[in-house]
Scaffold this motif. Structure first.
Motif, PDB file in Angstrom:
ATOM      1  N   PRO A 151       1.470 -40.976  -1.820  1.00  0.00           N
ATOM      2  CA  PRO A 151       1.757 -40.034  -2.919  1.00  0.00           C
ATOM      3  C   PRO A 151       0.535 -39.859  -3.824  1.00  0.00           C
ATOM      4  O   PRO A 151      -0.300 -40.753  -3.945  1.00  0.00           O
ATOM      5  N   LEU A 152       0.479 -38.707  -4.435  1.00  0.00           N
ATOM      6  CA  LEU A 152      -0.621 -38.418  -5.359  1.00  0.00           C
ATOM      7  C   LEU A 152      -0.384 -39.105  -6.695  1.00  0.00           C
ATOM      8  O   LEU A 152       0.758 -39.267  -7.127  1.00  0.00           O
ATOM      9  N   THR A 153      -1.474 -39.473  -7.339  1.00  0.00           N
ATOM     10  CA  THR A 153      -1.391 -40.096  -8.660  1.00  0.00           C
ATOM     11  C   THR A 153      -1.142 -39.019  -9.715  1.00  0.00           C
ATOM     12  O   THR A 153      -1.299 -37.816  -9.447  1.00  0.00           O
ATOM     13  N   ILE A 164      -4.929 -32.543 -11.765  1.00  0.00           N
ATOM     14  CA  ILE A 164      -6.032 -31.727 -11.243  1.00  0.00           C
ATOM     15  C   ILE A 164      -5.469 -30.507 -10.531  1.00  0.00           C
ATOM     16  O   ILE A 164      -5.918 -29.379 -10.749  1.00  0.00           O
ATOM     17  N   LEU A 165      -4.469 -30.720  -9.686  1.00  0.00           N
ATOM     18  CA  LEU A 165      -3.875 -29.604  -8.956  1.00  0.00           C
ATOM     19  C   LEU A 165      -3.206 -28.615  -9.910  1.00  0.00           C
ATOM     20  O   LEU A 165      -3.319 -27.394  -9.726  1.00  0.00           O
ATOM     21  N   LEU A 179      -6.451 -29.733  -0.263  1.00  0.00           N
ATOM     22  CA  LEU A 179      -5.462 -29.238  -1.217  1.00  0.00           C
ATOM     23  C   LEU A 179      -5.937 -28.003  -1.964  1.00  0.00           C
ATOM     24  O   LEU A 179      -5.156 -27.351  -2.654  1.00  0.00           O
ATOM     25  N   ALA A 180      -7.230 -27.693  -1.843  1.00  0.00           N
ATOM     26  CA  ALA A 180      -7.809 -26.530  -2.516  1.00  0.00           C
ATOM     27  C   ALA A 180      -8.947 -25.980  -1.660  1.00  0.00           C
ATOM     28  O   ALA A 180      -9.474 -26.679  -0.790  1.00  0.00           O
ATOM     29  N   SER A 201       2.293 -27.113  -1.928  1.00  0.00           N
ATOM     30  CA  SER A 201       3.397 -27.953  -1.500  1.00  0.00           C
ATOM     31  C   SER A 201       3.400 -29.290  -2.244  1.00  0.00           C
ATOM     32  O   SER A 201       4.460 -29.805  -2.615  1.00  0.00           O
ATOM     33  N   ALA A 202       2.212 -29.838  -2.486  1.00  0.00           N
ATOM     34  CA  ALA A 202       2.110 -31.106  -3.215  1.00  0.00           C
ATOM     35  C   ALA A 202       2.667 -30.986  -4.627  1.00  0.00           C
ATOM     36  O   ALA A 202       3.160 -31.954  -5.197  1.00  0.00           O
TER      37      ALA A 202
END
Length: 55
Positions: free
Chosen positions: A2-4, A10-11, A33-34, A50-51
Motif C-alpha cells: 500500500p502507498l504511504t 503526491i498523487l 503512477l504518473a 486507481s491508486a
C-alpha cells in the motif's frame, strides 16, 4: 504494498495540478503512477487514478 500517506498526497497534488518537487514527480513516474511530458506537465496514469480510488 500500500502507498504511504505521503505518496498518496503526491498523487493528490498531481491530480489537482498543484506543484510537486522533482523527486516526488520522479517517484510517481518511476512507479508508473504518473507520466511527465517534455514541457514538465505531469498527469496521473490509469494506475495512479486507481491508486486514489478514481478508477
Amino acid at each position: 504494498m500500500p502507498l504511504t500517506d505521503k505518496q498518496l498526497a503526491i498523487l493528490r497534488a498531481i491530480e489537482a495540478t498543484d506543484p510537486v518537487s522533482a523527486d516526488d514527480a520522479t517517484w510517481a513516474v518511476a512507479e508508473g503512477l504518473a507520466v511527465q511530458a517534455e514541457d514538465s506537465d505531469i498527469d496521473l496514469t490509469p494506475a495512479g487514478k486507481s491508486a486514489l480510488g478514481g478508477v
